[in-house]
Design a protein around this motif. Structure first.
Motif, PDB file in Angstrom:
ATOM      1  N   GLY A 140     -10.043  21.684  10.886  1.00 18.08           N
ATOM      2  CA  GLY A 140     -11.308  21.411  10.439  1.00 18.08           C
ATOM      3  C   GLY A 140     -12.203  22.797  10.097  1.00 18.08           C
ATOM      4  O   GLY A 140     -13.268  22.882   9.584  1.00 18.08           O
ATOM      5  N   VAL A 141     -11.400  23.966   9.943  1.00 17.74           N
ATOM      6  CA  VAL A 141     -12.191  25.175   9.487  1.00 17.74           C
ATOM      7  C   VAL A 141     -11.245  25.502   8.111  1.00 17.74           C
ATOM      8  O   VAL A 141     -10.007  25.339   7.701  1.00 17.74           O
ATOM      9  CB  VAL A 141     -11.267  26.300  10.542  1.00 17.74           C
ATOM     10  CG1 VAL A 141     -12.058  27.619  10.189  1.00 17.74           C
ATOM     11  CG2 VAL A 141     -11.775  25.967  11.738  1.00 17.74           C
ATOM     12  N   GLU A 142     -12.417  25.859   7.213  1.00 17.30           N
ATOM     13  CA  GLU A 142     -12.051  26.259   5.758  1.00 17.30           C
ATOM     14  C   GLU A 142     -11.163  27.274   5.637  1.00 17.30           C
ATOM     15  O   GLU A 142     -11.245  28.372   6.647  1.00 17.30           O
ATOM     16  CB  GLU A 142     -13.194  26.496   5.332  1.00 17.30           C
ATOM     17  CG  GLU A 142     -13.492  26.566   3.577  1.00 17.30           C
ATOM     18  CD  GLU A 142     -12.508  27.608   2.829  1.00 17.30           C
ATOM     19  OE1 GLU A 142     -11.590  27.276   1.830  1.00 17.30           O
ATOM     20  OE2 GLU A 142     -12.745  28.760   3.189  1.00 17.30           O
ATOM     21  N   ALA A 143      -9.979  27.185   4.898  1.00 17.39           N
ATOM     22  CA  ALA A 143      -8.842  28.365   5.002  1.00 17.39           C
ATOM     23  C   ALA A 143      -8.695  29.019   3.425  1.00 17.39           C
ATOM     24  O   ALA A 143      -7.639  29.163   3.206  1.00 17.39           O
ATOM     25  CB  ALA A 143      -7.707  27.834   5.655  1.00 17.39           C
ATOM     26  N   GLY A 144      -9.517  28.705   2.569  1.00 16.45           N
ATOM     27  CA  GLY A 144      -9.498  29.283   1.119  1.00 16.45           C
ATOM     28  C   GLY A 144      -9.031  30.856   1.218  1.00 16.45           C
ATOM     29  O   GLY A 144      -8.371  30.929   0.299  1.00 16.45           O
ATOM     30  N   PHE A 145      -9.381  31.294   2.015  1.00 16.15           N
ATOM     31  CA  PHE A 145      -9.055  32.778   2.172  1.00 16.15           C
ATOM     32  C   PHE A 145      -7.729  33.001   2.258  1.00 16.15           C
ATOM     33  O   PHE A 145      -7.101  34.112   1.789  1.00 16.15           O
ATOM     34  CB  PHE A 145      -9.984  33.471   3.480  1.00 16.15           C
ATOM     35  CG  PHE A 145      -9.206  33.173   4.609  1.00 16.15           C
ATOM     36  CD1 PHE A 145      -8.467  33.761   5.324  1.00 16.15           C
ATOM     37  CD2 PHE A 145      -9.940  31.986   5.359  1.00 16.15           C
ATOM     38  CE1 PHE A 145      -7.676  33.258   6.569  1.00 16.15           C
ATOM     39  CE2 PHE A 145      -9.382  31.573   6.300  1.00 16.15           C
ATOM     40  CZ  PHE A 145      -8.224  32.400   7.109  1.00 16.15           C
ATOM     41  N   ALA A 146      -6.931  32.371   2.990  1.00 17.43           N
ATOM     42  CA  ALA A 146      -5.245  32.227   3.117  1.00 17.43           C
ATOM     43  C   ALA A 146      -4.542  32.726   1.615  1.00 17.43           C
ATOM     44  O   ALA A 146      -3.576  33.333   1.725  1.00 17.43           O
ATOM     45  CB  ALA A 146      -4.749  31.425   3.800  1.00 17.43           C
ATOM     46  N   GLU A 147      -5.237  32.162   0.508  1.00 14.78           N
ATOM     47  CA  GLU A 147      -4.362  32.397  -0.538  1.00 14.78           C
ATOM     48  C   GLU A 147      -4.354  34.132  -1.066  1.00 14.78           C
ATOM     49  O   GLU A 147      -3.276  34.468  -1.607  1.00 14.78           O
ATOM     50  CB  GLU A 147      -5.123  31.494  -1.874  1.00 14.78           C
ATOM     51  CG  GLU A 147      -5.081  30.073  -1.538  1.00 14.78           C
ATOM     52  CD  GLU A 147      -3.789  29.502  -1.446  1.00 14.78           C
ATOM     53  OE1 GLU A 147      -2.934  29.905  -2.205  1.00 14.78           O
ATOM     54  OE2 GLU A 147      -3.704  28.629  -0.613  1.00 14.78           O
ATOM     55  N   ASN A 148      -5.431  34.659  -1.006  1.00 18.30           N
ATOM     56  CA  ASN A 148      -5.411  35.994  -1.284  1.00 18.30           C
ATOM     57  C   ASN A 148      -5.263  36.891  -0.277  1.00 18.30           C
ATOM     58  O   ASN A 148      -5.691  38.208  -0.521  1.00 18.30           O
ATOM     59  CB  ASN A 148      -6.839  36.057  -1.866  1.00 18.30           C
ATOM     60  CG  ASN A 148      -7.215  35.392  -2.908  1.00 18.30           C
ATOM     61  OD1 ASN A 148      -6.434  35.123  -3.823  1.00 18.30           O
ATOM     62  ND2 ASN A 148      -8.265  34.826  -2.945  1.00 18.30           N
ATOM     63  N   LEU A 149      -4.435  36.567   1.065  1.00 17.50           N
ATOM     64  CA  LEU A 149      -4.115  37.608   2.056  1.00 17.50           C
ATOM     65  C   LEU A 149      -3.219  38.582   1.384  1.00 17.50           C
ATOM     66  O   LEU A 149      -2.212  38.223   0.690  1.00 17.50           O
ATOM     67  CB  LEU A 149      -3.621  36.991   3.299  1.00 17.50           C
ATOM     68  CG  LEU A 149      -4.774  36.140   4.092  1.00 17.50           C
ATOM     69  CD1 LEU A 149      -4.145  35.530   5.117  1.00 17.50           C
ATOM     70  CD2 LEU A 149      -5.874  37.166   4.274  1.00 17.50           C
ATOM     71  N   LEU A 150      -3.356  39.897   2.095  1.00 17.43           N
ATOM     72  CA  LEU A 150      -2.227  41.057   1.726  1.00 17.43           C
ATOM     73  C   LEU A 150      -1.495  41.126   2.990  1.00 17.43           C
ATOM     74  O   LEU A 150      -2.005  40.995   3.993  1.00 17.43           O
ATOM     75  CB  LEU A 150      -3.033  42.370   1.241  1.00 17.43           C
ATOM     76  CG  LEU A 150      -3.773  42.128  -0.024  1.00 17.43           C
ATOM     77  CD1 LEU A 150      -4.550  43.585  -0.199  1.00 17.43           C
ATOM     78  CD2 LEU A 150      -3.034  41.999  -1.345  1.00 17.43           C
ATOM     79  N   PRO A 151      -0.290  41.501   2.993  1.00 19.46           N
ATOM     80  CA  PRO A 151       0.597  41.624   4.212  1.00 19.46           C
ATOM     81  C   PRO A 151       0.549  43.036   4.780  1.00 19.46           C
ATOM     82  O   PRO A 151       1.168  43.981   5.311  1.00 19.46           O
ATOM     83  CB  PRO A 151       2.049  41.494   3.682  1.00 19.46           C
ATOM     84  CG  PRO A 151       1.972  42.181   2.180  1.00 19.46           C
ATOM     85  CD  PRO A 151       0.448  41.619   1.789  1.00 19.46           C
ATOM     86  N   GLU A 152      -0.943  43.366   5.125  1.00 19.36           N
ATOM     87  CA  GLU A 152      -1.450  44.556   6.051  1.00 19.36           C
ATOM     88  C   GLU A 152      -1.910  44.143   7.062  1.00 19.36           C
ATOM     89  O   GLU A 152      -3.244  43.499   7.211  1.00 19.36           O
ATOM     90  CB  GLU A 152      -2.335  45.271   4.985  1.00 19.36           C
ATOM     91  CG  GLU A 152      -1.673  45.696   3.831  1.00 19.36           C
ATOM     92  CD  GLU A 152      -2.575  46.370   2.660  1.00 19.36           C
ATOM     93  OE1 GLU A 152      -3.785  46.437   3.222  1.00 19.36           O
ATOM     94  OE2 GLU A 152      -1.855  46.710   1.550  1.00 19.36           O
ATOM     95  N   TRP A 153      -1.718  44.562   8.515  1.00 20.86           N
ATOM     96  CA  TRP A 153      -2.369  44.343   9.656  1.00 20.86           C
ATOM     97  C   TRP A 153      -3.924  44.250   9.779  1.00 20.86           C
ATOM     98  O   TRP A 153      -4.455  43.310  10.216  1.00 20.86           O
ATOM     99  CB  TRP A 153      -1.586  44.981  10.676  1.00 20.86           C
ATOM    100  CG  TRP A 153      -2.086  45.113  11.983  1.00 20.86           C
ATOM    101  CD1 TRP A 153      -2.640  46.079  12.506  1.00 20.86           C
ATOM    102  CD2 TRP A 153      -2.112  44.119  13.025  1.00 20.86           C
ATOM    103  NE1 TRP A 153      -3.097  45.493  13.811  1.00 20.86           N
ATOM    104  CE2 TRP A 153      -2.740  44.224  14.211  1.00 20.86           C
ATOM    105  CE3 TRP A 153      -1.681  42.274  12.609  1.00 20.86           C
ATOM    106  CZ2 TRP A 153      -3.014  43.338  15.139  1.00 20.86           C
ATOM    107  CZ3 TRP A 153      -1.735  41.709  13.985  1.00 20.86           C
ATOM    108  CH2 TRP A 153      -2.188  42.261  15.111  1.00 20.86           C
ATOM    109  N   LEU A 154      -4.317  45.292   9.315  1.00 18.88           N
ATOM    110  CA  LEU A 154      -5.750  45.527   9.491  1.00 18.88           C
ATOM    111  C   LEU A 154      -6.601  44.775   8.449  1.00 18.88           C
ATOM    112  O   LEU A 154      -7.538  44.112   8.849  1.00 18.88           O
ATOM    113  CB  LEU A 154      -6.051  47.242   9.157  1.00 18.88           C
ATOM    114  CG  LEU A 154      -5.691  47.929  10.484  1.00 18.88           C
ATOM    115  CD1 LEU A 154      -5.940  49.606  10.060  1.00 18.88           C
ATOM    116  CD2 LEU A 154      -6.164  47.615  11.775  1.00 18.88           C
ATOM    117  N   PHE A 155      -5.859  44.389   7.324  1.00 16.78           N
ATOM    118  CA  PHE A 155      -6.445  43.717   6.146  1.00 16.78           C
ATOM    119  C   PHE A 155      -6.570  42.247   7.046  1.00 16.78           C
ATOM    120  O   PHE A 155      -7.681  41.335   6.770  1.00 16.78           O
ATOM    121  CB  PHE A 155      -5.770  43.780   5.168  1.00 16.78           C
ATOM    122  CG  PHE A 155      -6.647  42.892   3.879  1.00 16.78           C
ATOM    123  CD1 PHE A 155      -7.799  43.183   3.253  1.00 16.78           C
ATOM    124  CD2 PHE A 155      -5.746  41.560   3.583  1.00 16.78           C
ATOM    125  CE1 PHE A 155      -8.326  42.396   2.402  1.00 16.78           C
ATOM    126  CE2 PHE A 155      -6.287  41.004   2.681  1.00 16.78           C
ATOM    127  CZ  PHE A 155      -7.393  41.075   2.038  1.00 16.78           C
TER     128      PHE A 155
END
Length: 115
Positions: free
Chosen positions: A31-46
């Motif tokens: 039930g948590v919004e996850a639209g941010f997942a599409e634009n993730l970069l493969p960088e640990w700190l990011f």
């Protein structure tokens, strides 16, 4: 899973796609919004920063947070251990770190044993 090992997994394009898919699924199923997942970069700190920001509103909703942590498969003992080791870290950052590690672990194991 150490940061160096995590970084090696994140740069694997196939694993990172699976990671984003699993992250989105776990968040949305809880039930948590996850639209941010599409634009993730493969960088640990990011990843820690973006997921930590997404957890801010969730951290004030105990039932939603509990649902998310259950879905991701992070238990109270793991949280307490992480807090003991990283007492100065913000709660959302700590949870983001645990979530990244656990979801990546699930993805790596699933890929390893599905071959």
């Amino acid at each position: 899973m150490e940061e160096l090992e995590i970084g090696a997994y994140l740069i694997n394009e196939d694993l990172f796609k699976l990671f984003k898919k699993q992250l989105k699924k776990d968040f949305e199923t809880s039930g948590v919004e996850a639209g941010f997942a599409e634009n993730l970069l493969p960088e640990w700190l990011f990843l820690k920063e973006v997921i930590g920001r997404a957890l801010k509103p969730v951290s004030h909703n105990n039932s939603l947070l509990t649902s998310l942590l259950y879905r991701v498969d992070i238990n109270e003992t793991e949280i307490q251990h992480a807090r003991a080791l990283n007492g100065d870290m913000a709660f959302e950052e700590l949870m983001a770190e645990l979530i990244i590690k656990r979801i990546l672990q699930k993805v790596v194991l699933k890929k390893k044993f599905s071959v």
